[in-house]
Design an enzyme around this catalytic site. Structure first.
Site, PDB file in Angstrom:
ATOM      1  N   GLU A 110       2.418   7.148   9.666  1.00 48.53           N
ATOM      2  CA  GLU A 110       2.752   6.295   7.856  1.00 48.53           C
ATOM      3  C   GLU A 110       1.927   4.948   7.258  1.00 48.53           C
ATOM      4  OE1 GLU A 110       5.731   7.436   5.620  1.00 48.53           O
ATOM      5  OE2 GLU A 110       6.090   5.802   4.426  1.00 48.53           O
ATOM      6  N   ASP A 112       1.847   2.499   4.280  1.00 51.93           N
ATOM      7  CA  ASP A 112       2.404   2.420   3.368  1.00 51.93           C
ATOM      8  C   ASP A 112       1.843   0.550   1.911  1.00 51.93           C
ATOM      9  OD1 ASP A 112       4.540   4.096   3.728  1.00 51.93           O
ATOM     10  OD2 ASP A 112       6.118   2.968   4.064  1.00 51.93           O
ATOM     11  N   GLU A 114       3.951  -1.006  -0.756  1.00 51.75           N
ATOM     12  CA  GLU A 114       5.362  -0.541  -1.689  1.00 51.75           C
ATOM     13  C   GLU A 114       5.390  -1.730  -2.652  1.00 51.75           C
ATOM     14  OE1 GLU A 114       8.543   1.869  -0.155  1.00 51.75           O
ATOM     15  OE2 GLU A 114       8.189   0.049   1.109  1.00 51.75           O
TER      16      GLU A 114
END
Length: 294
Positions: A110, A112, A114
């Protein structure tokens, strides 16, 4: 006659090369992505709608639900970007996310972005994280040097065999180098989908959960447009991901160039507020990727 035959041969060669490169290009997803063609709603379709004649997508968070969407396909290597306008005003406790995920439980990869909301007047924080072969907990946080709710800004995940780079408006804010030779995992085997979500996370997002969502300010809106995906779709030609002829595998993209390196140092020196690499309470021994270099 000889000149005619030479001309004919050149035309045939030109036609051959055109179709050769066309066939090669078809191995790579390269057209501009659109929400309706390339994404699907994964969560609360009533909270996602197309605006501006379909040129932008609006996500909504209220007391009842957040929402999310995902790409129809998964990809191995390449570049994924979106322009995002974040929640204005008091956005504390909210998280707007843009990420890639292999959607595999046991051994997840993953990448990310955010975006952690904040009280009015305080800077927005972008947290990046990387999961490689199921191991995550590699958070870094940077305070954005502009107001990301005033206008759209470009956020990009670049991924090739040599490194992963997170960009904000073409400024690199994070680099994760492939150091598999040193026993450090690097995502390269699992294709990943492209995701985005808007959700409540006031148990941790703002000042470690001290700042809660002010629901009287709801609903909260985030906006997306200019989706761009250039990568190897999976399922697709098996040779695409390993093809070193893909543009993102070129010599220019093996490391940051001099200008990017200067911008990267500027971000790290002036805007980074948290780095797991220096968090001795969590990691008494510095993680190996932190000392391996970029």
């Amino acid at each position: 006659m000889t000149m005619f035959l030479q001309s004919l041969s050149l035309r045939k060669a030109s036609v051959f090369l055109f179709f050769y490169f066309l066939a090669f290009a078809l191995h790579v997803f390269a057209r501009p992505a659109t929400f309706l063609q390339d994404f699907r709603v994964t969560w609360s379709d009533s909270h996602i709608k197309q605006i501006d004649g379909g040129r932008a997508t609006q996500l909504v968070l209220d007391q009842y639900a957040g929402c999310g969407f995902a790409s129809e396909a998964k990809y191995l290597f390449g570049r994924v970007s979106m322009r995002i306008k974040l929640i204005p005003g008091d956005s504390a406790g909210t998280v707007t996310a843009f990420y890639m995920n292999s959607d595999t439980d046991a051994v997840r990869d993953e990448l990310d972005f955010e975006f952690l909301g904040n009280r009015t007047g305080r800077p927005y924080t972008v947290q990046t994280n990387i999961f490689a072969h199921g191991k995550g907990d590699r958070e870094q946080r940077v305070n954005l040097w502009f107001d990301p709710a005033a206008d759209f800004h470009l956020y990009t995940i670049f991924w090739n065999h040599q490194h992963i780079v997170f960009y904000v408006d073409d400024v690199p804010i994070r680099v994760y180098r492939n150091h598999e030779a040193k026993g450090i995992p690097f995502p390269k085997l699992q294709p990943m989908g492209v995701y985005s979500t808007l959700w409540e996370a006031d148990d941790w997002a703002t000042r470690g959960g001290l700042e809660k969502i002010e629901w009287s300010k709801a609903p909260f809106y985030a906006y997306y447009k200019d989706f761009d995906i250039e990568g190897c779709p999976v399922p697709g030609p098996a040779t695409c991901a390993s093809n070193r002829g893909n543009w993102w595998e070129g010599a220019t993209y093996q490391a940051l160039n001099a200008m990017e390196a200067r911008k990267y140092r500027w971000v790290r020196m002036n805007h980074m507020i948290y780095d797991y690499c220096t968090d001795k309470s969590r990691y008494p021994t510095t993680p190996p990727e932190c000392v391996a270099g970029i």
